[in-house]
Design an enzyme around this catalytic site. Structure first.
Site, PDB file in Angstrom:
ATOM      1  N   ASP A   1       0.856  -1.197   0.000  1.00 50.83           N
ATOM      2  CA  ASP A   1       0.000   0.000   0.000  1.00 50.83           C
ATOM      3  C   ASP A   1       0.890   1.244   0.000  1.00 50.83           C
ATOM      4  OD1 ASP A   1      -2.277   1.558   0.223  1.00 50.83           O
ATOM      5  OD2 ASP A   1      -2.427   1.314   2.398  1.00 50.83           O
TER       6      ASP A   1
ATOM      7  N   GLU B   1       2.482   5.155  -3.917  1.00 48.87           N
ATOM      8  CA  GLU B   1       2.470   6.159  -5.011  1.00 48.87           C
ATOM      9  C   GLU B   1       3.821   6.857  -5.165  1.00 48.87           C
ATOM     10  OE1 GLU B   1       0.133   5.836  -2.609  1.00 48.87           O
ATOM     11  OE2 GLU B   1      -1.132   4.675  -3.966  1.00 48.87           O
TER      12      GLU B   1
ATOM     13  N   ASP C   1      -9.142   4.002  -1.665  1.00 47.98           N
ATOM     14  CA  ASP C   1     -10.052   4.401  -0.584  1.00 47.98           C
ATOM     15  C   ASP C   1     -11.378   4.948  -1.123  1.00 47.98           C
ATOM     16  OD1 ASP C   1      -7.997   3.576   0.950  1.00 47.98           O
ATOM     17  OD2 ASP C   1      -7.402   5.575   1.643  1.00 47.98           O
TER      18      ASP C   1
HETATM   19  C1  GLC Z   1      -4.650   3.297   3.025  1.00 48.47           C
HETATM   20  C2  GLC Z   1      -5.218   2.133   2.237  1.00 48.47           C
HETATM   21  C3  GLC Z   1      -6.244   1.410   3.059  1.00 48.47           C
HETATM   22  C4  GLC Z   1      -5.596   0.950   4.356  1.00 48.47           C
HETATM   23  C5  GLC Z   1      -4.996   2.131   5.105  1.00 48.47           C
HETATM   24  C6  GLC Z   1      -4.200   1.701   6.331  1.00 48.47           C
HETATM   25  O1  GLC Z   1      -5.635   4.244   3.234  1.00 48.47           O
HETATM   26  O2  GLC Z   1      -5.748   2.553   1.004  1.00 48.47           O
HETATM   27  O3  GLC Z   1      -6.764   0.325   2.352  1.00 48.47           O
HETATM   28  O4  GLC Z   1      -6.542   0.332   5.163  1.00 48.47           O
HETATM   29  O5  GLC Z   1      -4.120   2.846   4.255  1.00 48.47           O
HETATM   30  O6  GLC Z   1      -3.168   0.851   5.992  1.00 48.47           O
END
Ligand code: GLC
Length: 823
Positions: free
Chosen positions: A410, A413, A493
């Site tokens: 995650d 970017e 998200d």
């Molecule tokens: C980001 C991700 C989400 C995750 C969060 C905490 O917002 O997109 O899916 O739960 O980080 O890791």
């Protein structure tokens, strides 16, 4: 090399202009600079003044176009297209002003504008204007035929058809709404589809911040470009959308066959706070007998949000947790964000070994760059270095040893909290140490859009090294063209709203057409608090989408499927069960995806081009493979009656197994008259149809894909034209299928004057499947019960006149055989 340096300003002017009408804007400009065309065995070089354009035929249906505004083409390198593919060429037949291959012609006009036509002369791609230099970047302009549609660009928001929209290519950590752009991924690739279904693709292989404007600023002109980097693009000719999708997959690589469990139901949450909570979640799923394959651990399982650690109090024994979950047939997926806590002298190995190996991205001043993310101050691996990817992959050793099944990349970017740009400074320095590239440094401006993809690549390749015989599962948020080779993805998200549920369909369809076959949206919506009805409807629709993962944000209400009480739970459970019963079909589609790049979730027109001119392909209906069509309401909260367009050829209702009830819809302007199914929404029902001419394999219900189904494989036969079904099986987890340990078999059915013939083709591979018997159910059977004969022997038939079915139980057919049903 065939040298035909044509001084062609005059010579070409007449012939080429006749072929390609020049746009109004070009008519008044000064005389075009002299044009020199030099034929090459595999294409041509076109010089216009200073500018050099090299057009190379990589294959009969794929061109690469490289343009150097100053006369040089620069570095021939790519993160998306492997060197062997980039450098494959095919010989071309020279024409006066261009060349041809068996599938296309490429010609230039007097101003150096390129036109690509298919073999029958239809224009696939045509420059509207010469290349424009913009500061350090460029813009290209292509003509947009009035009725063509545009798809692709990954999961960018907005309608399925990109026409009239404009987008920025810049990976961004953005909680998003319907018009938010950019979001997490940049896939600079689109498919153009003419009303008759003819299609072509264009991929701009440029990693810099870029843009695509599909006639938004200037009607009927498609402009795209970037702020820096090479002008390097590919034109894909295909006679159909499917051809183009397959050829793009050849260019950038298809998604490998996933582990079977990826297709199961997955439960996630930001965050399950302790190992005991995880055990409790698994136990409740088992107690309520809702199938489940995976539970995700989000950032709170870690010690102080430090990647590759575990919280010693709440997750004291990861290996033990994984073992306990495995006993319940549940896999664990753990998040491992790329930002490594900047924690010198604290015995935090990822930081210490990363510093020792010089693995982190540098600031412009040459010092290791530190930015704030979940752990606080953090450093960022320099994933464009092969050595750094190797080191990163090694960080998974302990988790891999613990048996954690999959990993979630995650924030790649990369997200950085402290700047309005949400990412690191553009003058940060990356090092490129990569075969095919010059060994050099690059600014973050060049690397940003591929950073997430290289992060997921490092994870994927690392896992393959650590567990050479396991198919890795990696889920990434950010990516670029070609990232499908390393990871599945999700749309980031989203929100718990009806509109976000509706948006899942165009987003996932466009991802699928952009190479990412394995994708999902957070089921029930990440942010906010869904109503019970919204969550239920979301589960129903997502049960037919590629990745079926329920996930929700910290501070929002829990979303496990039971949280809204028994009535909602019962409906949701039924849909999860429907997916598990359909697993043999889904897995056969996954096999097709790995071989061809065709995604599991397809727009209806991909298989049935007559959907294009029906006026009802609105991005809410979708196919699962070629044979199953899912038709949610255009506005999923609406209780109003709606019409579902059924492409020609006949459809069955998936739930009743009976021919779909249809009504004739009269034609109107731009909308063809056709048969439609009329649906009045009920919360416990989602319209799903099966194409007449399908054999859908299904299995007895299991609670996890790790469980072996008990009983026979069901073959649901829906007679009709081109009746076919595919079986695929293997061990679901290893790479043995590459060495022959798989089973692939085609089954066909033919309507005969007296009944039906079901033909089993030869079996490929040597994998022994879990089933020993086949339960064949023929739908839409009318009239008297048939006699059934298999290889000269009569077999028993059970007819159910009310259901319109006949059922036959036979042993597994591992070799060529025909089952005849005769009235
Ligand atoms: C980001 C991700 C989400 C995750 C969060 C905490 O917002 O997109 O899916 O739960 O980080 O890791």
């Amino acid at each position: 090399m065939i040298r035909r340096a044509l001084l062609v300003s005059t010579l070409l002017a007449s012939s080429a202009l006749a072929l390609s009408p020049s746009p109004a804007s070009a008519a008044v400009v000064a005389p075009a600079p002299a044009l020199h065309v030099t034929m090459r065995p595999d294409g041509m070089d076109v010089r216009t003044g200073q500018q050099l354009m090299r057009v190379t035929a990589l294959a009969a249906g794929a061109l690469r176009v490289r343009i150097g505004l100053d006369g040089t083409l620069g570095e021939d390198a790519s993160w998306a297209v492997p060197e062997a593919v980039r450098h494959a060429t095919t010989s071309v037949k020279p024409l006066l002003n261009g060349f041809s291959t068996p599938d296309l012609t490429a010609t230039v006009d007097a101003a150096g504008r390129l036109t690509v036509r298919d073999a029958s002369g239809h224009i696939l791609s045509q420059d509207a204007e010469p290349v424009e230099k913009r500061h350090n970047g460029f813009a290209l302009a292509k003509a947009m035929p009035q009725n063509d549609r545009y798809f692709g660009l990954g999961d960018k928001t907005g309608p399925l058809d990109r026409r009239g929209m404009a987008y920025t290519m810049w990976n961004t950590d953005a909680g998003f709404q319907e018009t938010t752009d950019p979001i997490y991924k940049s896939i600079p690739y689109y498919i153009q589809v003419a009303p008759d279904g003819r299609a072509s693709g264009l991929f701009l292989d440029n990693t810099w911040r870029g843009f695509f404007d599909f006639g938004k600023t200037e009607r009927d002109t498609l402009r795209f470009g970037a702020e820096g980097g090479p002008i390097d693009y590919y034109v894909i000719a295909g006679s159909t959308v499917k051809d183009v999708v397959e050829r793009y997959a050849k260019l950038t690589g298809p998604s490998p066959l996933p582990p079977l469990w990826m297709l199961g139901f997955q439960q996630s949450r930001y965050s399950y706070m302790s190992a005991d909570e995880v055990r409790g979640i698994a136990a409740r799923y088992r107690k309520d007998q809702i199938p489940l394959d995976a539970i995700y651990l989000d950032i709170d399982y870690q010690d102080r949000n430090r990647p590759f650690t575990t919280n010693p109090k709440t997750f004291p024994d990861m290996a033990g947790l994984v073992r306990d979950m495995k006993a319940e047939d549940v896999r664990i997926v753990a998040i491992t964000d790329l930002h490594i806590a900047a924690a010198p002298g604290q015995g935090y190995a990822p930081f210490d070994t990363g510093m020792a190996g010089d693995h982190f991205v540098k600031a412009a001043n040459g010092r290791v760059y530190v930015g704030k993310v979940w752990p606080g101050p953090a450093v960022f691996p320099d994933f464009t270095r092969a050595k750094t990817r190797d080191w990163w992959g090694g960080l998974y050793k302990s988790f891999a040893d613990d048996g954690i099944a999959g990993f979630w990349n995650d924030m790649n970017e990369p997200a950085v909290f402290t700047y309005p740009s949400k990412t690191m400074p553009l003058d940060n320095i990356h090092r490129i140490e990569e075969p095919g590239f010059q060994t050099r440094t690059a600014t973050h401006a060049e690397i940003h859009n591929i950073f997430g993809m290289e992060n997921s690549r490092a994870t994927y390749e690392g896992l393959l090294k650590l567990r050479p015989d396991e198919r890795p599962f990696v889920l990434t948020r950010a990516s670029y063209a070609g990232g499908q080779r390393y990871a599945a993805t999700w749309t980031g998200d989203n929100m718990a709203s009806w509109n976000h549920l509706r948006m899942t369909v165009p987003m996932l369809l466009n991802l699928g057409m952009s190479g990412f076959a394995w994708s999902g949206a957070d089921v029930t919506g990440f942010g906010g608090a869904p109503s019970a009805d919204l969550s239920t409807r979301w589960v129903e629709i997502a049960a037919f989408q590629p990745i079926f993962r329920d996930h929700s944000a910290v501070g929002t209400p829990h979303r496990e499927l039971w949280v809204d009480g028994p009535q909602h739970e019962a409906i949701r459970k039924r849909f999860v069960e429907a997916r598990y019963r359909l697993m043999p079909y889904l897995y056969a589609v996954a096999d097709e995806t790995a071989r061809t790049g065709l995604p599991m979730m397809r727009p209806v027109f991909m298989t049935y081009p007559d959907a294009l001119d029906s006026g009802c392909d609105d991005g809410t209906t979708f196919l699962v493979g070629d044979k199953i069509m899912v038709a949610p309401a255009p506005f999923p909260e609406s209780t109003g009656t709606y019409d579902i367009c059924l492409p020609k050829g006949g459809w069955y209702d998936y739930w009743t197994g009976k021919p779909a009830q249809t009504v004739a819809r009269p034609g109107s302007q731009g909308v063809r008259a056709m048969q439609v199914a009329r649906e009045t929404p009920r919360l416990d029902h989602l319209p799903v149809f099966v194409r007449a001419g399908s054999i859908i394999p299904r299995q007895p219900l299991v609670q996890s894909t790790m469980e072996t189904p008990k009983g026979a494989l069901e073959l649901a036969v829906y007679p009709g034209d081109d009746c076919v079904g595919l079986l695929y099986a293997d061990d679901g987890r290893s790479l043995d299928y590459r060495r022959g340990a798989y089973l692939r078999q085609t089954i066909r059915c033919t309507v005969t004057p007296t009944g039906l013939a079901i033909e089993f083709g030869a079996r490929e591979g040597h994998y022994q499947p879990w089933w020993q018997g086949l339960d064949i159910v023929v739908h839409g059977w009318t009239g008297s019960a048939p006699k059934a004969v298999l290889g000269g022997n009569a077999v028993a038939v059970v007819a159910d006149a009310g259901a319109g079915t006949v059922s036959i139980h036979i042993p597994d057919q591992a070799s060529v055989a025909t089952l005849r049903l005769d009235r």
